[in-house]
Write a protein that holds these residues in place. Structure first.
Motif: not given
Ligand SMILES: [Mg+2]
Length: 368
Positions: A137, A144, A148, A151
């Motif tokens: 990442i 954020e 992520r 996800k």
């Protein structure tokens, strides 16, 4: 019996766009540009290889890498006798290690295919059948990065690599936010890409230790061995070096100063799979463990790295995810990925199919 001679070499330079801009402490990129090499042996076996040059880490420019691949191609075609050792010798001294990696991988792929061997077998393995990679990442706002992370965990990844190294306060916040979001049971490792001073590194590491961080990669400048050693002495978390070690000889400088616990191998830094294998052997001899990482390789280059990762006992941490971050690729097949599990390719060689029409469309420089 010697290995088949190389009759034909083609060199391409192609651009592969990322799904989204990727930011690390050293800068932001929106695409990777790669050297792709195709060779044909006297037995008619075809092989493909890919290199992903880096200006910042390896001083490689597009023109220089392409010229280097072309010059290696000429030497290959002229070579009367070639072995793995000759190939290593040729690639180890090349001006562009990534171009050399592309050329070497193509030759090894062709030889393996011609001999009916898998690439892992040619490299001395397989030692393991699959590996579990992390997913990286890039630097973004803490919330954020956390979103992520969630996800990726939903997609099946169980190991996350967080890019840090821009702002010490925010870096601590990033790790906290991601750990809070994913909970226990997910492994987190971080990479500062040289972004901290020695004092900053010691402070940040002390504050993120409570979030169960597996290791901290390249906390300070690549050439500050004394600083690395200081950080390691103070750190409750293992320290990995990446930019500091490119080739096998660099391992001993790190080991001599007790500057790290883990060495990050990259096929691109070491001028190919054979040079990377030597880094693994040197690390093992020096009592250091290995992770293996990548630059901007697509499926072709990553598959070679997966074969190496599965073949060398000392490589125990895997960061082979660059193909997952790309929006487009000319290569398919090779190492399958499901969640974070990556599997060895089927069949001889790398088992990768290159779509030549797509390669030509993405190519920015092509030489016959
Ligand atoms: Mg790194």
């Amino acid at each position: 019996m010697s290995w088949p001679r190389i009759l034909e070499v083609e060199v391409f330079c192609a651009e592969l766009p990322y799904k989204e801009a990727f930011t690390i402490a050293l800068g932001t990129s929106v695409k990777s540009w790669n050297i792709v090499v195709r060779v044909v042996t006297e037995d008619g076996a075809e092989g493909w290889g890919e290199g992903s040059p880096s200006l910042i880490v390896l001083g490689e420019t597009r023109g220089m890498a392409t010229a280097c691949a072309r010059s290696l191609a000429e030497r290959l075609v002229e070579a009367e006798e070639l072995s793995l050792e000759h190939l290593y010798e040729m690639c180890a001294s090349a001006a562009s290690p990534s171009a050399a990696a592309a050329v070497e991988e193509a030759v090894l792929d062709a030889w393996a295919r011609g001999a009916g061997l898998s690439m892992a077998k040619l490299l001395g393995g397989p030692y393991r059948r699959s590996i579990e990679t992390d997913v990286t990442i890039g630097i973004m706002k803490p919330e954020e990065q956390a979103a992520r992370a969630v996800k990726y965990v939903e997609e099946g990844f169980r190991i996350l690599k967080l890019k840090l190294g821009t702002d010490p306060e925010e870096d601590v916040e990033r790790v906290r936010a991601v750990r809070d979001a994913v909970g226990e049971g997910i492994r987190i490792r971080v990479d500062a890409n040289q972004g901290w001073s020695v004092e900053e590194a010691i402070r940040v590491i002390d504050r993120i230790a409570c979030y169960e961080v597996e290791y901290v990669e390249q906390p300070v400048r690549w050439d500050d061995l004394e600083g690395l050693a200081r950080v390691r002495r103070e750190s409750p978390i293992p320290i990995a070096v990446d930019e500091t070690v490119k080739r096998a000889e660099d391992v001993f400088r790190v080991a001599g100063r007790e500057a790290a616990d883990i060495v990050n191998i990259k096929v691109m830094k070491s001028g190919g799979l054979l040079g990377a294998l030597r880094v693994a052997h040197a690390s093992e001899a020096a009592g250091l463990s290995n992770m293996i990482g990548c630059m901007g390789e697509g499926r072709l280059g990553i598959t070679g790295a997966v074969c190496l990762a599965a073949s060398a006992r000392n490589i125990v941490y895997y960061d082979l995810d660059s193909d997952i971050l790309l929006a487009e690729d000319y290569a398919t097949g090779g190492s399958r990925v499901e969640g974070g599990q990556r599997y060895l390719p089927e069949g001889p060689g790398l088992g990768v199919d290159v779509d030549r029409a797509k390669l030509r469309r993405l190519a920015v420089i092509k030489s016959a």
